[in-house]
Design a protein around this motif. Structure first.
Motif, PDB file in Angstrom:
ATOM      1  N   THR A  55       0.832  -1.200   0.000  1.00 19.84           N
ATOM      2  CA  THR A  55       0.000   0.000   0.000  1.00 19.84           C
ATOM      3  C   THR A  55       0.874   1.261   0.000  1.00 19.84           C
ATOM      4  O   THR A  55       0.624   2.196  -0.762  1.00 19.84           O
ATOM      5  N   ILE A  56       1.886   1.256   0.831  1.00 20.55           N
ATOM      6  CA  ILE A  56       2.794   2.421   0.897  1.00 20.55           C
ATOM      7  C   ILE A  56       3.560   2.574  -0.414  1.00 20.55           C
ATOM      8  O   ILE A  56       3.636   3.668  -0.984  1.00 20.55           O
ATOM      9  N   GLY A  68       2.781   1.427  -3.415  1.00 19.20           N
ATOM     10  CA  GLY A  68       1.864   1.816  -4.484  1.00 19.20           C
ATOM     11  C   GLY A  68       1.434   3.265  -4.400  1.00 19.20           C
ATOM     12  O   GLY A  68       1.128   3.890  -5.411  1.00 19.20           O
ATOM     13  N   SER A  69       1.421   3.816  -3.192  1.00 17.83           N
ATOM     14  CA  SER A  69       1.071   5.227  -3.016  1.00 17.83           C
ATOM     15  C   SER A  69       2.225   6.139  -3.408  1.00 17.83           C
ATOM     16  O   SER A  69       2.018   7.234  -3.930  1.00 17.83           O
ATOM     17  N   ILE A  70       3.437   5.680  -3.152  1.00 18.10           N
ATOM     18  CA  ILE A  70       4.626   6.478  -3.482  1.00 18.10           C
ATOM     19  C   ILE A  70       4.952   6.377  -4.972  1.00 18.10           C
ATOM     20  O   ILE A  70       5.197   7.384  -5.631  1.00 18.10           O
ATOM     21  N   GLU A  71       4.967   5.154  -5.499  1.00 20.95           N
ATOM     22  CA  GLU A  71       5.321   4.896  -6.905  1.00 20.95           C
ATOM     23  C   GLU A  71       4.035   4.938  -7.736  1.00 20.95           C
ATOM     24  O   GLU A  71       3.307   3.953  -7.820  1.00 20.95           O
ATOM     25  N   LYS A  72       3.754   6.083  -8.312  1.00 19.81           N
ATOM     26  CA  LYS A  72       2.490   6.289  -9.043  1.00 19.81           C
ATOM     27  C   LYS A  72       2.368   5.376 -10.268  1.00 19.81           C
ATOM     28  O   LYS A  72       1.272   4.988 -10.648  1.00 19.81           O
ATOM     29  N   MET A 104       0.416   1.452 -10.117  1.00 16.27           N
ATOM     30  CA  MET A 104      -0.990   1.180 -10.440  1.00 16.27           C
ATOM     31  C   MET A 104      -1.238   1.288 -11.940  1.00 16.27           C
ATOM     32  O   MET A 104      -1.958   0.469 -12.501  1.00 16.27           O
ATOM     33  N   ASN A 129      -7.879   0.645  -7.061  1.00 23.62           N
ATOM     34  CA  ASN A 129      -6.876   1.415  -6.318  1.00 23.62           C
ATOM     35  C   ASN A 129      -5.939   0.468  -5.570  1.00 23.62           C
ATOM     36  O   ASN A 129      -6.166  -0.734  -5.501  1.00 23.62           O
ATOM     37  N   ILE A 130      -4.915   1.021  -4.986  1.00 19.93           N
ATOM     38  CA  ILE A 130      -3.877   0.226  -4.332  1.00 19.93           C
ATOM     39  C   ILE A 130      -4.422  -0.531  -3.121  1.00 19.93           C
ATOM     40  O   ILE A 130      -3.965  -1.627  -2.820  1.00 19.93           O
ATOM     41  N   SER A 131      -5.418   0.014  -2.454  1.00 20.32           N
ATOM     42  CA  SER A 131      -5.990  -0.665  -1.294  1.00 20.32           C
ATOM     43  C   SER A 131      -6.666  -1.975  -1.695  1.00 20.32           C
ATOM     44  O   SER A 131      -6.536  -2.983  -0.998  1.00 20.32           O
TER      45      SER A 131
END
Length: 174
Positions: A93-94, A96-100, A103, A141-143
Motif C-alpha cells: 500500500t505504501i 503503491g502510493s509512493i510509486e504512481k 498502479m 486502487n492500491i488498497s
C-alpha cells in the motif's frame, strides 16, 4: 513472551514479511509486475515454505525436545504467514502510493492480459462478469490490490502450513 513458539514465529514472520516486500519491489523494478504473477507460481509459496520450515524446526528441535504437535505447527505457521502478509500488504500500500506508475502499469498489463482471453474463456467466466471486471479495472486502487494480495497470501500460507505441520510433527513416544 515466554512461549518459544510465539517468539520464534514472530521473528520469522517479521523477516519473511520484509523479504516479501523487498522481492515485490525488486520484481517491479526488473520489469515483472508482482501482482501479475499467477498465485500457483507465486514466490511466496517457496518463501513461506522456507520460513515456516525453519521456524517450526527450531521450536521442535531446540525448545520442545524434538516434539511438535500438528496444532502447534499450525499456530506457529499461521503466525509466520499472518505477520508476513500484513507487512507485505501494508508495504504494498505504501509503495503503491509512493510509486504512481505501479498502479498504472498494473491496469495496463491486466487489460492486455484480459484481452488475450478466448471467447470460450469469456463464456466460461460469464460475459457480464468479464465485461464488468474489465470496466472496473481503471478505477482499481492500491488498497483493493493490497487486500487481494493479503487474501492470496493467506490462502497460499494455509496450504503450505498444513503440509509443513504434518511433515514436521513429532509426538512423544509412549
Amino acid at each position: 513472551m515466554k512461549s518459544p513458539l510465539l517468539k520464534i514465529s514472530i521473528r520469522y514472520g517479521l523477516v519473511a514479511g520484509a523479504l516479501t516486500l523487498v522481492l515485490m519491489v525488486a520484481l517491479y523494478y526488473i520489469g515483472t509486475h508482482p501482482l501479475m504473477i499467477a498465485p500457483y507460481l507465486d514466490f511466496r509459496i517457496l518463501l513461506f515454505g522456507i520460513f515456516i520450515f525453519f521456524a517450526l524446526k527450531e521450536v521442535r528441535d531446540y525448545y520442545q525436545n524434538g516434539e511438535l504437535y500438528f496444532w502447534q505447527g499450525m499456530i506457529g505457521a499461521g503466525i509466520v504467514v499472518l505477520l508476513a502478509d500484513v507487512i507485505a500488504s501494508i508495504g504494498l500500500t505504501i509503495f503503491g502510493s509512493i510509486e504512481k506508475e505501479f498502479m498504472t502499469s498494473y491496469v495496463t498489463e491486466m487489460t492486455k492480459y484480459l484481452g488475450t482471453f478466448s471467447k470460450e474463456d469469456v463464456e466460461r467466466i460469464g460475459k457480464e462478469v468479464f465485461e464488468r471486471n474489465l470496466k472496473q479495472l481503471p478505477t482499481t486502487n492500491i488498497s483493493v490490490l493490497a487486500v487481494t494480495y493479503f487474501v492470496q497470501g493467506i490462502s497460499i500460507g494455509f496450504f503450505v502450513s498444513i503440509i509443513l505441520s504434518v511433515i514436521l510433527r513429532r509426538q512423544p513416544k509412549n
